[in-house]
Design a protein around this motif. Structure first.
Motif, PDB file in Angstrom:
ATOM      1  N   SER A   1      20.895  10.507   2.434  1.00 14.29           N
ATOM      2  CA  SER A   1      19.548  10.380   2.518  1.00 14.29           C
ATOM      3  C   SER A   1      19.228   9.514   1.225  1.00 14.29           C
ATOM      4  N   GLY A   2      18.025   9.015   1.318  1.00 14.60           N
ATOM      5  CA  GLY A   2      17.736   8.001   0.317  1.00 14.60           C
ATOM      6  C   GLY A   2      18.696   6.725   0.246  1.00 14.60           C
ATOM      7  N   HIS A   3      19.182   6.288   1.448  1.00 13.35           N
ATOM      8  CA  HIS A   3      19.737   5.042   1.435  1.00 13.35           C
ATOM      9  C   HIS A   3      19.217   4.249   2.613  1.00 13.35           C
ATOM     10  N   CYS A   4      19.494   2.839   2.318  1.00 14.29           N
ATOM     11  CA  CYS A   4      19.063   1.959   3.497  1.00 14.29           C
ATOM     12  C   CYS A   4      20.351   1.922   4.180  1.00 14.29           C
ATOM     13  N   MET A   5      20.227   2.051   5.403  1.00 18.49           N
ATOM     14  CA  MET A   5      21.363   2.108   6.414  1.00 18.49           C
ATOM     15  C   MET A   5      21.169   1.001   7.369  1.00 18.49           C
ATOM     16  N   GLY A   6      22.086   0.181   7.346  1.00 16.74           N
ATOM     17  CA  GLY A   6      22.021  -1.081   8.354  1.00 16.74           C
ATOM     18  C   GLY A   6      23.062  -1.276   9.200  1.00 16.74           C
TER      19      GLY A   6
ATOM     20  N   ALA B   1      17.920  -2.180  10.467  1.00 19.80           N
ATOM     21  CA  ALA B   1      17.926  -1.422   9.375  1.00 19.80           C
ATOM     22  C   ALA B   1      16.870  -0.431   9.260  1.00 19.80           C
ATOM     23  N   ARG B   2      17.198   0.600   8.392  1.00 19.23           N
ATOM     24  CA  ARG B   2      16.164   1.451   8.281  1.00 19.23           C
ATOM     25  C   ARG B   2      16.305   2.384   7.043  1.00 19.23           C
ATOM     26  N   TYR B   3      15.234   2.612   6.199  1.00 18.58           N
ATOM     27  CA  TYR B   3      15.421   3.687   5.071  1.00 18.58           C
ATOM     28  C   TYR B   3      15.622   5.107   5.732  1.00 18.58           C
ATOM     29  N   THR B   4      16.473   5.802   5.221  1.00 19.89           N
ATOM     30  CA  THR B   4      16.684   7.155   5.810  1.00 19.89           C
ATOM     31  C   THR B   4      15.494   8.146   5.499  1.00 19.89           C
ATOM     32  N   GLY B   5      14.671   7.684   4.546  1.00 18.23           N
ATOM     33  CA  GLY B   5      13.594   8.801   4.065  1.00 18.23           C
ATOM     34  C   GLY B   5      12.536   8.522   5.134  1.00 18.23           C
ATOM     35  N   GLY B   6      12.547   7.457   5.831  1.00 24.94           N
ATOM     36  CA  GLY B   6      11.353   7.013   6.922  1.00 24.94           C
ATOM     37  C   GLY B   6      10.754   5.794   6.518  1.00 24.94           C
ATOM     38  N   GLY B   7       9.829   5.447   7.484  1.00 28.26           N
ATOM     39  CA  GLY B   7       9.438   3.976   7.473  1.00 28.26           C
ATOM     40  C   GLY B   7       9.667   3.086   8.564  1.00 28.26           C
ATOM     41  N   SER B   8       9.324   1.959   8.541  1.00 28.43           N
ATOM     42  CA  SER B   8       9.684   1.193   9.760  1.00 28.43           C
ATOM     43  C   SER B   8      11.329   0.583   9.762  1.00 28.43           C
ATOM     44  N   THR B   9      11.545   0.342  11.255  1.00 25.54           N
ATOM     45  CA  THR B   9      12.963  -0.329  11.157  1.00 25.54           C
ATOM     46  C   THR B   9      12.799  -1.859  11.160  1.00 25.54           C
ATOM     47  N   TYR B  10      13.737  -2.753  10.586  1.00 31.06           N
ATOM     48  CA  TYR B  10      14.040  -3.938  10.571  1.00 31.06           C
ATOM     49  C   TYR B  10      15.082  -4.323  11.971  1.00 31.06           C
TER      50      TYR B  10
END
Length: 130
Positions: free
Chosen positions: A30-35, A50-59
């Motif tokens: 958690s709290g990572h950028c996963m790509g 890629a997406r931030y595991t804490g939420g938000g949009s996905t690249y």
């Protein structure tokens, strides 16, 4: 430390689907950028999603928009890459990566910059035949 293990690669015909999994262990993911990245022989590494595991949009890279979907299961510390309508040009070794949240939060092309990630899996091969 984060350990990443990819699975789900294989050989499919054009138009088929595959789902890649990336299981994270060690430090909490958690709290990572996963790509997700891929590299074909003789070509440069490409950031796919890629997406931030804490939420938000996905690249998503332009080359996979509308065909690939990245998701996560926090209970399993796992991210997925659902790949539909596969094309021969999708053939590559696919890698999962984890890093600080910054590239995901900055947006733009930052999530696709592999230098922003600290941890990498061993890769899983995807081969798409025509």
């Amino acid at each position: 430390q984060v350990q990443l293990v990819e699975s789900g690669g294989g050989s499919v015909q054009a138009g088929g689907s595959l789902r890649l999994s990336c299981a994270a262990s060690g430090d909490t993911y958690s709290g990572h950028c996963m790509g997700w990245f891929r590299q074909a022989p003789g070509k440069e590494r490409e950031g796919v999603a890629a997406r931030y595991t804490g939420g938000g949009s996905t690249y998503y890279a332009d080359s996979v928009k509308g065909r690939f979907t990245m998701s996560q299961d926090n209970a399993k510390n796992t991210v997925y890459l659902q790949m539909n309508s596969l094309k021969p040009e999708d053939t590559a070794m696919y890698y999962c990566a984890a890093g600080p949240p910054d590239p995901c939060l900055y947006g733009g092309s930052w999530p696709a910059n592999g230098n922003s990630y600290n941890y990498w899996g061993q890769g899983t091969q995807v081969t798409v035949s025509s």
